[in-house]
Design a protein around this motif. Structure first.
Motif, PDB file in Angstrom:
ATOM      1  N   ILE A 105      -0.659   9.212  -9.948  1.00 18.26           N
ATOM      2  CA  ILE A 105      -1.977  10.461  -9.838  1.00 18.26           C
ATOM      3  C   ILE A 105      -2.313  10.679 -11.468  1.00 18.26           C
ATOM      4  N   LEU A 128      -3.235  10.342  -2.505  1.00 13.90           N
ATOM      5  CA  LEU A 128      -4.058   8.960  -3.131  1.00 13.90           C
ATOM      6  C   LEU A 128      -3.553   7.570  -2.476  1.00 13.90           C
ATOM      7  N   ASP A 129      -4.579   7.089  -1.601  1.00 11.57           N
ATOM      8  CA  ASP A 129      -4.351   5.825  -1.145  1.00 11.57           C
ATOM      9  C   ASP A 129      -4.747   4.805  -1.933  1.00 11.57           C
ATOM     10  N   TRP A 130      -3.560   4.190  -2.445  1.00  9.57           N
ATOM     11  CA  TRP A 130      -3.603   2.925  -3.407  1.00  9.57           C
ATOM     12  C   TRP A 130      -2.793   1.782  -2.948  1.00  9.57           C
ATOM     13  N   ASP A 131      -2.634   0.777  -3.797  1.00  7.48           N
ATOM     14  CA  ASP A 131      -1.519  -0.187  -3.547  1.00  7.48           C
ATOM     15  C   ASP A 131      -1.127  -0.839  -4.973  1.00  7.48           C
ATOM     16  N   PHE A 175      -6.133  20.364 -10.063  1.00  9.68           N
ATOM     17  CA  PHE A 175      -6.851  20.164 -11.145  1.00  9.68           C
ATOM     18  C   PHE A 175      -8.087  19.223 -10.793  1.00  9.68           C
ATOM     19  N   PHE A 176      -7.656  18.385  -9.787  1.00 10.00           N
ATOM     20  CA  PHE A 176      -8.688  17.484  -9.721  1.00 10.00           C
ATOM     21  C   PHE A 176     -10.035  18.224  -8.789  1.00 10.00           C
ATOM     22  N   PRO A 222       0.862  -1.171   0.012  1.00 12.49           N
ATOM     23  CA  PRO A 222       0.180  -0.019   0.133  1.00 12.49           C
ATOM     24  C   PRO A 222       0.897   1.378  -0.138  1.00 12.49           C
ATOM     25  N   TYR A 223       0.283   2.262  -0.798  1.00 12.58           N
ATOM     26  CA  TYR A 223       1.010   3.668  -0.450  1.00 12.58           C
ATOM     27  C   TYR A 223       0.340   4.784  -0.408  1.00 12.58           C
ATOM     28  N   HIS A 224       0.995   5.750  -0.047  1.00 10.20           N
ATOM     29  CA  HIS A 224       0.011   7.237  -0.110  1.00 10.20           C
ATOM     30  C   HIS A 224       0.649   8.159  -0.937  1.00 10.20           C
ATOM     31  N   TRP A 225       0.074   8.185  -2.043  1.00 12.30           N
ATOM     32  CA  TRP A 225       1.003   9.287  -2.940  1.00 12.30           C
ATOM     33  C   TRP A 225       0.283  10.513  -2.964  1.00 12.30           C
ATOM     34  N   CYS A 226       1.324  11.529  -2.654  1.00 11.16           N
ATOM     35  CA  CYS A 226       0.847  12.778  -2.448  1.00 11.16           C
ATOM     36  C   CYS A 226       0.701  13.579  -4.099  1.00 11.16           C
ATOM     37  N   TYR A 227      -0.239  14.263  -4.160  1.00  7.06           N
ATOM     38  CA  TYR A 227      -0.893  14.844  -5.472  1.00  7.06           C
ATOM     39  C   TYR A 227       0.066  16.279  -5.472  1.00  7.06           C
ATOM     40  N   GLY A 228       0.514  16.949  -4.560  1.00  2.24           N
ATOM     41  CA  GLY A 228       0.999  18.232  -4.628  1.00  2.24           C
ATOM     42  C   GLY A 228      -0.016  19.223  -5.270  1.00  2.24           C
ATOM     43  N   TYR A 229       0.583  20.508  -5.174  1.00  3.08           N
ATOM     44  CA  TYR A 229      -0.507  21.672  -5.487  1.00  3.08           C
ATOM     45  C   TYR A 229      -1.142  21.698  -6.865  1.00  3.08           C
ATOM     46  N   ASN A 271      -1.668  18.927  -9.232  1.00 10.52           N
ATOM     47  CA  ASN A 271      -2.530  18.019  -9.391  1.00 10.52           C
ATOM     48  C   ASN A 271      -3.728  18.309  -8.485  1.00 10.52           C
ATOM     49  N   THR A 272      -3.630  18.742  -7.224  1.00 13.80           N
ATOM     50  CA  THR A 272      -4.598  18.907  -6.052  1.00 13.80           C
ATOM     51  C   THR A 272      -5.668  19.742  -6.958  1.00 13.80           C
ATOM     52  N   ASP A 332     -11.867  12.702  -9.599  1.00 18.34           N
ATOM     53  CA  ASP A 332     -10.719  11.868 -10.104  1.00 18.34           C
ATOM     54  C   ASP A 332     -10.831  11.927 -11.597  1.00 18.34           C
ATOM     55  N   SER A 359      -2.433  19.540   0.065  1.00 17.44           N
ATOM     56  CA  SER A 359      -2.422  18.436  -1.126  1.00 17.44           C
ATOM     57  C   SER A 359      -3.292  17.555  -0.597  1.00 17.44           C
ATOM     58  N   ARG A 360      -3.816  16.629  -1.809  1.00 17.02           N
ATOM     59  CA  ARG A 360      -4.612  15.482  -1.648  1.00 17.02           C
ATOM     60  C   ARG A 360      -3.493  14.469  -1.690  1.00 17.02           C
TER      61      ARG A 360
END
Lengths: 149, 168, 387
Positions: free
Chosen positions: C132, B5-8, A26-27, A14-21, A23-24, A137, B2-3
């Motif tokens: 993303i 994304l929780d995924w895997d 945009f969505f 599992p990961y927690h990917w940060c969108y950054g300014y 990308n945030t 998304d 910042s948002r």
């Protein structure tokens, strides 16, 4: 004695990917405003989607305010996927492509739908079909559908 | 703000053993800890590798013999906390990979804490065996204490056919 | 002034799905064959450049950690290089740089993969996209190149047959290469047309197989070459160029990164007219249509002329500029080793040791590789004569 050939296991990470300014932004706007936003390069003046900090061609910063762009454009290239594999966005056959949105200078990847697959052609005009319920998304846009010129 | 994304990333794999590991895992299935002698430097490895990490010699899969099930505890650590987060359930995993794959490719996942990672030097071996101790009073673990292998009832040719080492 | 460098030894494993060797075992085989090829011993190698493609293709991580001893990297420098599909090319170039720098005299380049170790290669592939922006479409490799293909065909008025012609040419060439995976007798255009459509406009025939393979090359400094071999392949130029993914006005069918790499490579090798001055070319054609696009990027013809160059027969084994006499990546693709196979095949052609698929009288040969989002390009040019 048996010689074991292979070891079979599934890896799950599992990961927690940060969108950054950018990308945030945009969505969030996709969800709240139902508008696709891009960024204008301060050097070449061209608009790229999605919003971004730096023009990938000039390496110049983009303007501070994002630019709303059209949700219409044309198909620059596309493919119809017949091959099934896990993790796909849809059940084959389905089409997706690179879309040149009006007024922008790079390509926006998305699904192409609402049309018999065999009718899709490069150069066709398309328009975004939005989902009424949006979650912020990519699938806030269902797909791009061909329209008459 | 910042948002996130929780995924895997979830992928089924089948890793090829090659002749040396293949024989070693075949041994585990038969409740045997096979030691492999490096044809060049004559050191005995359990577990083995394809190539001797000391002299670079190629192991010969035929050049092996069962060692005993006992050895010395060289070092250890007791894992008290769950370092991996919650285990995903099978229903979720089946959605992430091809459903049929999960049966053949079980999830690789650590045991529930507390458990110990132990480094055991089996009698007659030149290297250390990195494995587990669990399901007992882990405060009995001490560097230098004697350990013995405990086997799983059902074995498949996998490193955890050897269920754990236990303090003698 | 950089040291002059030559390839003195080459080791390849057969490309196939193989369950007899572990990953280190596979690297070991290529390594031992390279040593045997030039009569060197492990202790003669000063340093190792090591490659492997994205680890998630086979569920491992940081494989140089446990594969180092398999390639003789015990108590000597080991450098890991990683550029996706072209990693084998980048590793060869890195090994060349190490020798050219004058700091090392004999360096091993080795790269490989066991692509058959996942039943879901496309999941692994989808992890190379930005999580993303991009992975949502889980595009995998075939559909990404399919997008490139549809752009190319429609832009220049070509059709599916032009890609399939490449497939037929290369599959027939592969019959002469014992290291190729797809060696299918009587491969015809009609047969290729009848294979299933996987990602329009690409059919099964347009796609490479998934292989397990490793490739090794040994590079030596000028003053060591003579004692090792009387038949080296001299490095005339080595170039790596990266272009962006989705920059302003990117045209997926017009690889400006490759064009830039080619211009640099030709300039450094003193080549003015590549079609006339090169004797054979090995390109990384993971998908048939790409060979046509790479013809153009490599200036074997003008933009848009790739399909017509194919039709002319010039790139066949007996043509004036043979491309992929080995069968190319289209007949063997482990990813990790593939771009190095292109370089090694080019070097073998220069040495006159390519076996049944040898082109007569080769003096200069080019090997290419691509990786990433069709963006990382590597080129090496080898010559029979010392530069």
């Amino acid at each position: 004695m048996e010689i074991v050939k292979n070891v079979k296991r599934t890896c799950y990470v599992p990961y927690h990917w940060c969108y950054g300014y950018y990308n945030t932004l945009f969505f969030e706007r996709l969800k709240e405003e139902k508008v696709i936003y891009g960024s204008r390069c301060t050097s070449c003046g061209k608009v790229v989607v999605p919003t971004t900090a730096v023009c990938a061609r000039c390496f110049a910063p983009t303007e501070k305010d994002p630019v709303p762009v059209s949700d219409e454009g044309y198909i620059d290239s596309f493919t119809i996927v017949y091959l099934p594999y896990p993790g796909q966005p849809s059940t084959p056959p389905y089409a997706y492509g690179m879309i040149k949105l009006d007024g922008t200078s790079n390509l926006f990847m998305h699904m192409i739908g609402g049309v018999p697959l065999e009718e899709i052609k490069v150069g066709m005009r398309v328009k975004a079909v939005w989902n009424e319920e949006r979650r912020g998304d990519f699938y806030d846009i269902k797909y791009f559908q061909p329209v008459k010129d | 703000m910042s948002r996130v994304l929780d995924w895997d990333i979830t992928v089924p794999f089948r890793w090829t053993c090659g002749p040396v590991y293949g024989r070693f895992l075949g041994g585990l299935k038969e409740k045997q800890l096979l030691g492999f002698e490096c044809p060049r430097c004559q050191e005995v490895y359990c577990p083995p590798q394809d190539i001797c990490p000391r002299c670079g010699g190629d192991f010969d899969p035929e050049q092996c013999r069962p060692l005993g099930e006992e050895g010395d505890l060289v070092s250890f650590t007791v894992v008290e906390a769950n370092l991996f987060g919650p285990r995903p359930d099978d229903e979720y995993l089946r959605r992430r990979i091809h459903p049929a794959d999960l049966g053949e490719h079980p999830l690789l996942w650590p045991p529930d804490p507390p458990y110990a990672i132990v480094m055991v030097r089996l009698d007659g071996a030149a290297n250390n065996f990195l494995h587990l101790a669990r399901g007992e009073d882990l405060s009995r673990l001490q560097v230098g204490c004697r350990m013995r292998a405990v086997w799983k009832e059902e074995r498949e040719g996998f490193l955890l056919d050897l269920d754990r080492f236990t303090v003698l | 002034m950089a040291t002059k460098v030559a390839v003195v030894g080459i080791g390849m494993t057969e490309n196939k799905s193989r369950w007899d060797l572990s990953l280190p075992g596979l690297y070991r085989l290529a390594y031992q064959r390279a040593l045997e090829d030039c009569g060197l011993k492990s202790e003669d190698i000063d340093a190792v450049a090591f490659g492997h493609s994205p680890e998630y293709f086979e569920g491992v991580n940081h494989p140089e950690k446990w594969c180092g001893e398999a390639v003789g990297a015990l108590n000597k420098p080991l450098f890991r290089v990683h550029t996706g599909g072209t990693v084998g090319g980048s590793v060869a170039i890195a090994a060349y740089y190490l020798v050219a720098s004058g700091k090392f005299e004999v360096v091993l380049a080795i790269s490989g993969n066991k692509l058959n170790e996942t039943s879901s290669a496309q999941i692994g592939l989808s992890t190379v996209y930005d999580p993303i922006m991009g992975r949502q479409f889980a595009a995998g490799a075939p559909s990404a190149v399919a997008v490139q293909a549809s752009k190319y065909y429609s832009q220049y008025g070509y059709n599916e047959d032009h890609g399939l012609m490449v497939a037929v040419k290369n599959r027939n060439n592969a019959l002469k290469n014992p290291y190729a995976q797809l060696r299918i007798p009587d491969y015809t255009l009609e047969g290729a047309r009848n294979t299933p459509m996987l990602c329009h406009p690409l059919r099964l025939a347009d796609m490479c197989p998934t292989s397990d393979a490793a490739c090794a090359m040994i590079f030596a400094a000028e003053h060591r070459v003579e004692a090792i071999t009387d038949n080296p392949a001299w490095v005339l130029s080595a170039v790596a160029v990266n272009e962006g993914i989705n920059y302003v006005d990117r045209d997926w069918s017009k690889p400006i990164g490759l064009r830039k790499a080619a211009e640099l490579a030709y300039e450094r090798a003193g080549i003015k007219d590549p079609r006339r001055e090169l004797d054979v070319v090995e390109v990384y054609d993971a998908f048939s249509v790409q060979e046509l696009i790479w013809y153009e990027g490599l200036k074997l013809c003008d933009w848009g002329e790739g399909g017509r160059l194919m039709e002319s027969g010039a790139t066949r084994m007996e043509g004036d500029i043979p491309v992929n006499p080995s069968g190319g990546t289209l007949c063997a693709n482990s990813i990790g080793a593939s771009a190095m196979f292109r370089k090694a095949e080019a070097a073998l052609q220069v040495m006159g040791r390519a076996g049944e698929h040898q082109i007569p009288g080769v003096r200069r040969a080019l090997g290419h590789g691509w990786g990433g989002g069709i963006q990382f390009h590597t080129i090496m040019i080898f010559g029979k004569d010392k530069p």
